[in-house]
Design a protein around this motif. Structure first.
Motif, PDB file in Angstrom:
ATOM      1  N   LEU A 196       0.823  -1.215   0.000  1.00 46.48           N
ATOM      2  CA  LEU A 196       0.000   0.000   0.000  1.00 46.48           C
ATOM      3  C   LEU A 196       0.856   1.263   0.000  1.00 46.48           C
ATOM      4  CD1 LEU A 196      -2.747  -1.111   2.540  1.00 46.48           C
ATOM      5  CD2 LEU A 196      -3.050  -0.751   0.090  1.00 46.48           C
ATOM      6  N   ALA A 197       1.971   1.228   0.748  1.00 42.19           N
ATOM      7  CA  ALA A 197       2.836   2.405   0.815  1.00 42.19           C
ATOM      8  C   ALA A 197       3.454   2.712  -0.550  1.00 42.19           C
ATOM      9  CB  ALA A 197       3.934   2.191   1.845  1.00 42.19           C
ATOM     10  N   VAL A 198       3.935   1.677  -1.237  1.00 41.70           N
ATOM     11  CA  VAL A 198       4.527   1.871  -2.568  1.00 41.70           C
ATOM     12  C   VAL A 198       3.482   2.424  -3.534  1.00 41.70           C
ATOM     13  CG1 VAL A 198       5.509   0.688  -4.565  1.00 41.70           C
ATOM     14  CG2 VAL A 198       6.331   0.133  -2.271  1.00 41.70           C
ATOM     15  N   ARG A 199       2.251   1.890  -3.443  1.00 41.08           N
ATOM     16  CA  ARG A 199       1.187   2.403  -4.323  1.00 41.08           C
ATOM     17  C   ARG A 199       0.901   3.861  -4.000  1.00 41.08           C
ATOM     18  NH1 ARG A 199      -0.403   3.530  -8.273  1.00 41.08           N
ATOM     19  NH2 ARG A 199      -2.279   2.935  -9.421  1.00 41.08           N
ATOM     20  N   GLY A 200       0.900   4.201  -2.717  1.00 42.55           N
ATOM     21  CA  GLY A 200       0.658   5.578  -2.334  1.00 42.55           C
ATOM     22  C   GLY A 200       1.764   6.515  -2.811  1.00 42.55           C
ATOM     23  N   VAL A 285       6.075   5.028  11.652  1.00 37.73           N
ATOM     24  CA  VAL A 285       6.538   6.255  10.994  1.00 37.73           C
ATOM     25  C   VAL A 285       6.656   6.079   9.483  1.00 37.73           C
ATOM     26  CG1 VAL A 285       8.414   7.927  10.860  1.00 37.73           C
ATOM     27  CG2 VAL A 285       7.702   7.042  13.083  1.00 37.73           C
ATOM     28  N   LEU A 286       7.230   4.966   9.039  1.00 33.99           N
ATOM     29  CA  LEU A 286       7.437   4.784   7.606  1.00 33.99           C
ATOM     30  C   LEU A 286       6.192   4.262   6.893  1.00 33.99           C
ATOM     31  CD1 LEU A 286      11.089   3.409   7.391  1.00 33.99           C
ATOM     32  CD2 LEU A 286      10.255   5.745   7.126  1.00 33.99           C
ATOM     33  N   LEU A 287       5.525   3.275   7.486  1.00 34.31           N
ATOM     34  CA  LEU A 287       4.351   2.714   6.825  1.00 34.31           C
ATOM     35  C   LEU A 287       3.068   3.446   7.228  1.00 34.31           C
ATOM     36  CD1 LEU A 287       5.071  -1.133   6.973  1.00 34.31           C
ATOM     37  CD2 LEU A 287       5.639   0.518   5.190  1.00 34.31           C
ATOM     38  N   GLY A 288       2.936   3.727   8.525  1.00 33.09           N
ATOM     39  CA  GLY A 288       1.730   4.398   8.996  1.00 33.09           C
ATOM     40  C   GLY A 288       1.520   5.755   8.349  1.00 33.09           C
ATOM     41  N   SER A 289       2.610   6.457   8.080  1.00 29.11           N
ATOM     42  CA  SER A 289       2.499   7.785   7.463  1.00 29.11           C
ATOM     43  C   SER A 289       2.417   7.722   5.945  1.00 29.11           C
ATOM     44  CB  SER A 289       3.697   8.650   7.867  1.00 29.11           C
ATOM     45  OG  SER A 289       4.900   8.120   7.311  1.00 29.11           O
ATOM     46  N   ALA A 290       2.628   6.542   5.367  1.00 29.26           N
ATOM     47  CA  ALA A 290       2.723   6.435   3.905  1.00 29.26           C
ATOM     48  C   ALA A 290       1.468   5.850   3.268  1.00 29.26           C
ATOM     49  CB  ALA A 290       3.924   5.563   3.543  1.00 29.26           C
ATOM     50  N   ILE A 291       0.425   5.597   4.069  1.00 30.25           N
ATOM     51  CA  ILE A 291      -0.751   4.934   3.495  1.00 30.25           C
ATOM     52  C   ILE A 291      -1.962   5.864   3.478  1.00 30.25           C
ATOM     53  CG2 ILE A 291      -2.322   2.976   3.711  1.00 30.25           C
ATOM     54  CD1 ILE A 291      -0.024   1.370   4.929  1.00 30.25           C
ATOM     55  N   VAL A 292      -2.573   6.097   4.621  1.00 35.33           N
ATOM     56  CA  VAL A 292      -3.846   6.820   4.654  1.00 35.33           C
ATOM     57  C   VAL A 292      -3.723   8.232   4.076  1.00 35.33           C
ATOM     58  CG1 VAL A 292      -5.652   7.746   6.143  1.00 35.33           C
ATOM     59  CG2 VAL A 292      -4.703   5.493   6.598  1.00 35.33           C
ATOM     60  N   ILE A 293      -2.775   9.018   4.585  1.00 34.20           N
ATOM     61  CA  ILE A 293      -2.701  10.427   4.196  1.00 34.20           C
ATOM     62  C   ILE A 293      -2.288  10.608   2.729  1.00 34.20           C
ATOM     63  CG2 ILE A 293      -1.697  12.680   4.732  1.00 34.20           C
ATOM     64  CD1 ILE A 293      -3.640  11.404   6.847  1.00 34.20           C
TER      65      ILE A 293
END
Length: 552
Positions: A196-200, A285-293
């Motif tokens: 999900l982070a990479v897609r974001g 920090v790395l994943l939590g901040s890179a998905i929803v927002i």
């Protein structure tokens, strides 16, 4: 007291289980919202400083306390703390370490059940073709028990009991079962998060619509990672950052001490605690901040995110956004998102069962199955009202008093016990015994002075929160010798339901609902108090039993 011989099967399993305890729903739901509401990049710096000055020291304290108590055969906080001081009061302060876990798991498992149902609905294509408003109503109808799903009345309650039952079953298999879940769940959680982070990160402006032509995922990323040094002078941001550290590391609960009590006498805790802590920070920090927002910003624009950021985005907005990626990848993204939330939730809730089970095993000789089932029954009795009366604030009361206030109080008291009563010199030796790393000596000073002071400030700040959270104005008033008005969210105001009374004065047309909310909020507090007093009674009885045993 039993001679408990159970221990962790491997160091990897221990670290993953400890990390799973910390990595929970707050990493992906609470952290990004806190960051947005407190200035994005302006939040990150105070957050990282709080991690260094409060998070790491508290991890050292709790791992050390746990291993120390485990050496003498104690596996829950009442007698772990009792072993560190001759004062009887500490065993009763240790009650927080059982109470908090039961009270939190009662409502936390309800959120887990949401994630389970959303995985199912994603796979069935329930969200396909729904508008943002329809998906938002879907969530509201579910948690407020409006209608039935799949033709099953009160389905949320049924699913809640099912998910709680899964927790109980895994707990009944002991540390081995928890370790297996951690070894499977944590890697899957991280894998789903990376997808999900990479897609974001790679969305850019590709999904900007006519309604939101300026939408850009990188606006969300830049907002979160652009430092704003002015935040260092804002007490409100510091309070939010400190609160998030508590929430994310699961400190002040009693579960870390319980897990650590099963560590061998000379096994490393310094490197283990740091590794578990940094694993949590990587995820948050790395994943939590890179998905929803970023994903929300990529579809709806950063202005929409700033205006609408909240807990509900995970269930009311994300399913709609995933559908915009197409049917196939929308399903993959939905399964990844709600799957990682489910694994994050269950690895944490499993940890919450171990203090009760450890106590009942030590003091009354209860086996794994009996301990797990009894924990499930108590959690169910506490949790059913959070499902049935969710819309009246039962859930929120548990979260505030057990999931917030209790953590700060217990963390403050156990830090004082460790650094000032047990003694920092003895504590430092305990931390470093068998250590695989050299801890900087400055942490001895931080743990004795800085961490307790910061904890005390967090508690006082929550107790006397100024109106509008205007700390600058409150400090100015205080230095001028004037009192300031308390915010309805202040702990003192909460005690007298000032928040609900304010809402009632502003919206008299909602009088019937708000009066019911006040009633159920009071009922929730009574139930929490009875739980706490009940555990106090059990601890008292166990102490009498121990005394008789020692005399015979």
């Amino acid at each position: 007291m039993s001679n408990q011989k159970e221990s962790w099967g491997s160091r990897t399993g221990l670290i993953l289980a400890m990390a799973g305890n910390a990595v929970g729903l707050g990493n992906f739901l609470r952290f990004p919202v806190q960051a947005v509401q407190n200035g994005g990049g302006g939040f990150i710096l105070p957050y990282l400083i709080c991690f260094v000055l409060m998070g790491i020291p508290l991890l050292f304290v709790e791992w050390s306390i746990g291993r120390y108590g485990g050496i003498s055969g104690n596996h829950s906080t009442p007698y772990i703390l009792d072993s560190m001081s001759k004062k009887k009061i500490w065993k009763y302060i240790g009650v927080f370490g059982i109470f908090t876990n039961i009270a939190v798991v009662a409502y936390y498992t309800y959120i887990e059940s949401w994630t389970f149902m959303y995985v199912l609905h994603t796979l069935l294509g329930s969200f396909t073709g729904m508008s943002k408003e329809e998906i938002s109503f879907f969530f509201d109808n579910y948690v407020n028990l409006s209608g039935s799903d799949f033709g099953i009345p009160l389905l949320p309650l049924v699913v809640y009991i099912l998910v709680l039952g899964v927790n109980v079953y895994i707990l009944s298999t002991g540390l081995g079962g928890i370790e297996k879940v951690a070894k499977i769940g944590m890697p899957l959680l991280i894998l789903f998060g990376i997808i999900l982070a990479v897609r974001g990160w790679t969305m850019g402006t590709s999904f900007a619509s006519n309604e939101f032509p300026d939408a850009n995922a990188w606006d969300g990323i830049n907002f979160l990672w652009t430092p704003q040094y002015s935040s260092l002078a804002d007490p409100k941001v510091w309070l939010a950052a400190a609160g998030q550290i508590f929430f994310t590391l699961s400190v002040g609960m009693g579960s870390i001490q319980c897990y650590a009590s099963y560590i061998k006498e000379n096994e490393d805790i310094a490197l283990n605690s740091v590794t578990a802590g940094f694993t949590n920070e990587f995820v948050e920090v790395l994943l939590g901040s890179a998905i929803v927002i970023p994903i929300a910003a990529g579809f709806l624009g950063i202005d929409w995110v700033l205006e609408n950021a909240g807990f509900g985005m995970a269930f009311q907005t994300m399913p709609y956004l995933f559908q915009q990626w197409g049917t196939t990848f929308g399903i993959i993204a939905g399964v990844c998102w709600f799957g990682l939330l489910f694994f994050a939730g269950i690895t944490s809730s499993l940890a919450m069962g171990t203090p009760w089970m450890g106590f009942m095993k030590d003091e009354f000789g209860w086996g794994k199955v009996k301990g797990a089932v009894s924990f499930g029954i108590v959690a169910l009795l506490m949790g059913v009202p959070t499902v049935l009366f969710y819309k009246y604030g039962y859930f929120d009361e548990y979260d505030y008093w057990a999931g917030t206030v209790s953590l700060v109080v217990f963390a403050l008291l156990e830090t004082i016990l460790f650094a000032w009563i047990f003694g920092m010199d003895k504590g430092w030796v305990e931390i470093n015994r068998g250590a695989d790393i050299r801890i900087p000596s400055i942490y001895k000073w931080i743990m004795k002075y800085v961490t307790p002071v910061l904890l005390l400030l967090v508690f006082i700040s929550a107790l006397f929160t100024p109106e509008g959270n205007d700390w600058a104005g409150a400090i100015a008033s205080f230095t001028d010798g004037r009192l300031y008005s308390l915010d309805p969210s202040a702990l003192i105001s909460k005690l007298t339901h000032e928040d609900i009374k304010l809402a009632l004065s502003l919206s008299p047309e909602q009088g019937e609902y708000l009066e019911k909310k006040m009633f159920y909020s009071s009922l929730a507090r009574i139930q929490l108090l009875l739980l706490f007093l009940g555990i106090v009674g059990i601890v008292w009885y166990s102490s009498v039993k121990r005394k008789k045993s020692s005399l015979s």
